[in-house]
Enzyme design. Structure first.
Site, PDB file in Angstrom:
ATOM      1  N   ASP A   1      -1.424 -45.476-136.961  1.00  0.00           N
ATOM      2  CA  ASP A   1      -1.112 -45.498-138.404  1.00  0.00           C
ATOM      3  C   ASP A   1      -0.126 -44.350-138.592  1.00  0.00           C
ATOM      4  OD1 ASP A   1      -2.081 -46.793-141.099  1.00  0.00           O
ATOM      5  OD2 ASP A   1      -2.078 -44.661-141.526  1.00  0.00           O
TER       6      ASP A   1
ATOM      7  N   LYS B   1     -11.430 -47.225-140.400  1.00  0.00           N
ATOM      8  CA  LYS B   1     -10.219 -46.387-140.414  1.00  0.00           C
ATOM      9  C   LYS B   1     -10.616 -44.974-140.020  1.00  0.00           C
ATOM     10  CE  LYS B   1      -5.792 -46.698-141.467  1.00  0.00           C
ATOM     11  NZ  LYS B   1      -4.844 -47.820-141.379  1.00  0.00           N
TER      12      LYS B   1
HETATM   13  P1  NDP Z   1       4.877 -43.605-139.588  1.00  0.00           P
HETATM   14  O1  NDP Z   1       4.198 -42.302-139.390  1.00  0.00           O
HETATM   15  O2  NDP Z   1       5.536 -44.263-138.444  1.00  0.00           O
HETATM   16  O3  NDP Z   1       5.954 -43.479-140.761  1.00  0.00           O
HETATM   17  C1  NDP Z   1       5.592 -43.072-142.039  1.00  0.00           C
HETATM   18  C2  NDP Z   1       6.867 -42.989-142.883  1.00  0.00           C
HETATM   19  O4  NDP Z   1       6.483 -42.782-144.235  1.00  0.00           O
HETATM   20  C3  NDP Z   1       7.746 -41.799-142.504  1.00  0.00           C
HETATM   21  O5  NDP Z   1       9.080 -42.093-142.780  1.00  0.00           O
HETATM   22  C4  NDP Z   1       7.207 -40.701-143.432  1.00  0.00           C
HETATM   23  O6  NDP Z   1       8.143 -39.677-143.721  1.00  0.00           O
HETATM   24  C5  NDP Z   1       6.928 -41.493-144.696  1.00  0.00           C
HETATM   25  N1  NDP Z   1       5.851 -40.838-145.437  1.00  0.00           N
HETATM   26  C6  NDP Z   1       4.561 -40.643-145.034  1.00  0.00           C
HETATM   27  N2  NDP Z   1       3.875 -39.980-145.952  1.00  0.00           N
HETATM   28  C7  NDP Z   1       4.743 -39.745-146.962  1.00  0.00           C
HETATM   29  C8  NDP Z   1       4.618 -39.123-148.215  1.00  0.00           C
HETATM   30  N3  NDP Z   1       3.458 -38.577-148.618  1.00  0.00           N
HETATM   31  N4  NDP Z   1       5.725 -39.084-149.021  1.00  0.00           N
HETATM   32  C9  NDP Z   1       6.894 -39.642-148.619  1.00  0.00           C
HETATM   33  N5  NDP Z   1       7.077 -40.246-147.434  1.00  0.00           N
HETATM   34  C10 NDP Z   1       6.003 -40.303-146.630  1.00  0.00           C
HETATM   35  O7  NDP Z   1       3.756 -44.550-140.241  1.00  0.00           O
HETATM   36  P2  NDP Z   1       3.713 -46.141-140.286  1.00  0.00           P
HETATM   37  O8  NDP Z   1       5.076 -46.688-140.450  1.00  0.00           O
HETATM   38  O9  NDP Z   1       2.868 -46.605-139.174  1.00  0.00           O
HETATM   39  O10 NDP Z   1       2.860 -46.384-141.625  1.00  0.00           O
HETATM   40  C11 NDP Z   1       3.481 -46.501-142.902  1.00  0.00           C
HETATM   41  C12 NDP Z   1       2.516 -47.192-143.846  1.00  0.00           C
HETATM   42  O11 NDP Z   1       2.200 -48.499-143.330  1.00  0.00           O
HETATM   43  C13 NDP Z   1       1.169 -46.515-144.079  1.00  0.00           C
HETATM   44  O12 NDP Z   1       0.725 -46.763-145.386  1.00  0.00           O
HETATM   45  C14 NDP Z   1       0.255 -47.235-143.107  1.00  0.00           C
HETATM   46  O13 NDP Z   1      -1.098 -47.151-143.478  1.00  0.00           O
HETATM   47  C15 NDP Z   1       0.793 -48.644-143.233  1.00  0.00           C
HETATM   48  N6  NDP Z   1       0.453 -49.540-142.139  1.00  0.00           N
HETATM   49  C16 NDP Z   1       0.838 -49.257-140.864  1.00  0.00           C
HETATM   50  C17 NDP Z   1       0.533 -50.123-139.841  1.00  0.00           C
HETATM   51  C18 NDP Z   1       1.040 -49.942-138.458  1.00  0.00           C
HETATM   52  O14 NDP Z   1       0.891 -50.877-137.661  1.00  0.00           O
HETATM   53  N7  NDP Z   1       1.636 -48.828-138.103  1.00  0.00           N
HETATM   54  C19 NDP Z   1      -0.296 -51.318-140.091  1.00  0.00           C
HETATM   55  C20 NDP Z   1      -0.573 -51.575-141.489  1.00  0.00           C
HETATM   56  C21 NDP Z   1      -0.229 -50.675-142.439  1.00  0.00           C
HETATM   57  P3  NDP Z   1       7.938 -38.206-143.085  1.00  0.00           P
HETATM   58  O15 NDP Z   1       8.171 -38.375-141.633  1.00  0.00           O
HETATM   59  O16 NDP Z   1       8.924 -37.350-143.781  1.00  0.00           O
HETATM   60  O17 NDP Z   1       6.499 -37.828-143.401  1.00  0.00           O
END
Ligand code: NDP
Length: 451
Positions: free
Chosen positions: A170, A130
């Site tokens: 991510d 990662k």
């Molecule tokens: P994105 O950046 O596309 O979206 C993240 C979302 O989560 C946004 O809506 C963001 O809101 C919110 N968010 C992030 N940090 C916080 C926080 N501290 N408090 C509240 N809301 C938060 O990321 P992904 O959708 O790609 O990833 C989301 C999760 O899924 C993560 O844990 C990631 O590790 C996991 N994941 C992702 C994969 C992928 O293929 N993309 C694969 C496997 C796991 P805001 O914009 O306001 O920050």
């Protein structure tokens, strides 16, 4: 003297904490795995005596580097970048890149450690890693993001490669960022090779990669419900987040006839009592990916309720999909969900549930709970398929990739059942995922001898 399991776990964790001071997220992730693995290997000296679990908690290496870039005003900015190469026993290091101000070594080590088990569960030859940086893309122009990505890759390119380490997206790293990162890699090494996954279809990407994590999280939920003689159609669903994972989780749920009541971001959540429509969701996807707006704007556009700075876990729903970030669902939230009759949780984000919340769901006994390392493995599984397609210099059809994704999610579910089934038929999906993920990596490590 007989040392009981609890004592062994405590001693093991004392060592982990002493070797990794202050890295609380990493301690949490290791503890969650060790709780299941230590009892499992207690009567298996081949794993225990060779200290396989201790070795797995020590990353092969952690690389940190300085990233200097110029903002639109011409001011120089300095960030810190990381790549954690955790374990390559079963394949090249593989895992995403996160750009978020909260990124630090502890967060990336927890994610890399989890990734080892997750990638093993997919059945594909991928190790775990990662990376990321404490860079906040919010409010940055396209040009600034591009310059940051180029500076990041200038440092990272020497440590990665299609047979060495294959990063992906991510939090904060979507298709725009992967494009900039891949472009810079290609320019630096003067080779077109599959060193990143999540690429656009025009330059080596796979169909369904963008949607895969969210879809996979829903397929895991479907598998759990089917296994217990239930279905997803018509169920009321709570989703947190509104990024890549959350929106494609919502898309698949709507397609399967479930009702998506909530989506959120760090500013609060929207509530749609009757369930979001596909048109509303498409508008939100465009809002997030193109206009890079806030979820509150969807409430204004469609007259939905918006709960500022709140999480969706107090709403009455049957299925929950945390899809934002780590530790976003604590014990209080879990108690509310259980009181409101939650039936199942499928974790889209990595380690979204605190240990106390896991206990609340476990104690409830009739709550099905799939851990992230199983439930969100669909993303990395399709990344693995993207690597295969790149090696073959081919692109499989959308239908073919989706079929493979569904099959992989079913196999992951079945492995969790095989290793997690308890007396009376209750499935401990956490235990199942930990043991199934551990075994393959541990066996490969033993085959290599002492290293
Ligand atoms: P994105 O950046 O596309 O979206 C993240 C979302 O989560 C946004 O809506 C963001 O809101 C919110 N968010 C992030 N940090 C916080 C926080 N501290 N408090 C509240 N809301 C938060 O990321 P992904 O959708 O790609 O990833 C989301 C999760 O899924 C993560 O844990 C990631 O590790 C996991 N994941 C992702 C994969 C992928 O293929 N993309 C694969 C496997 C796991 P805001 O914009 O306001 O920050």
């Amino acid at each position: 003297m007989v040392v009981d399991k609890a004592e062994r776990l405590d001693t093991f964790m004392e060592g982990v904490i002493a070797r990794n001071p202050g890295e609380v997220e990493f301690h949490q992730a290791v503890h969650e795995v060790a709780m299941d693995i230590i009892p499992y290997i207690a009567d298996k000296p081949h794993y225990k005596d060779l200290r396989i679990l201790e070795r797995m908690t020590e990353p092969d290496r952690v690389i940190t580097f300085r990233i200097v870039w110029e903002d639109d005003k011409g001011d120089l900015r300095v960030n810190r970048g990381f790549r954690v190469q955790q374990n390559n026993a079963i394949g090249p290091y593989k895992g995403g890149i996160r750009f978020h101000p909260t990124v630090n070594q502890s967060v990336l080590k927890f994610l890399a450690f989890e990734q080892v088990f997750k990638n093993s569960l997919t059945g594909l030859p991928m190790g775990g890693g990662k990376g990321g940086a404490n860079f906040d893309p919010k409010g940055r122009t396209d040009r600034e993001v591009m310059r940051f990505c180029q500076a990041f890759m200038t440092e990272m390119h020497r440590h990665i490669g299609p047979d060495t380490d294959v990063p992906a997206g991510d939090i904060g790293v979507g298709s725009r960022e992967v494009g900039y990162l891949f472009g810079q890699y290609k320019r630096l090494v003067n080779r077109f090779e599959g060193v990143l996954t999540g690429k656009a279809l025009e330059f080596g990407g796979s169909y369904v990669r963008t949607e895969a994590t969210g879809y996979g999280t829903v397929y895991m939920m479907q598998q759990m419900l089917t296994h217990h003689g239930e279905q997803i159609e018509g169920r009321k669903c709570l989703i947190s987040g509104s990024g890549n994972v959350a929106t494609y989780c919502a898309e698949k749920l709507i397609a399967l006839g479930a009702k998506v009541l909530t989506l959120s971001d760090s500013g609060g959540f929207i509530y749609c009592k009757g369930g979001l429509t596909r048109d509303q969701l498409d508008w939100i996807i465009e809002l997030k990916n193109v206009r890079r707006g806030r979820i509150e704007e969807a409430a204004e556009e469609y007259g939905l309720k918006f709960y500022k700075n709140k999480q969706p876990w107090g709403i009455k729903g049957e299925l929950a999909f945390p899809c934002a970030t780590q530790n976003e669902l604590d014990a209080d939230a879990a108690v509310k969900l259980v009181k409101n009759g939650i039936r199942a949780i499928s974790e889209g984000s990595n380690m979204p549930t605190t240990p106390e919340a896991i206990k609340v769901f476990g104690d409830a006994k009739d709550v099905l709970h799939a851990p992230s390392k199983a439930a969100n493995a669909g993303g990395v599984a399709v990344s693995g398929l993207e690597m295969s397609q790149n090696s073959l210099r081919m692109q499989w059809s959308e239908a073919e990739v989706e079929e493979r994704l569904q099959k992989i999610m079913k196999e992951i579910h079945d492995e969790c059942v095989e290793f997690g089934i308890q007396k009376g038929g209750y499935v401990d999906y956490f235990k199942g995922a930990n043991i199934a993920g551990f075994t393959k990596v541990a066996n490969a490590m033993m085959a290599y001898g002492v290293m």
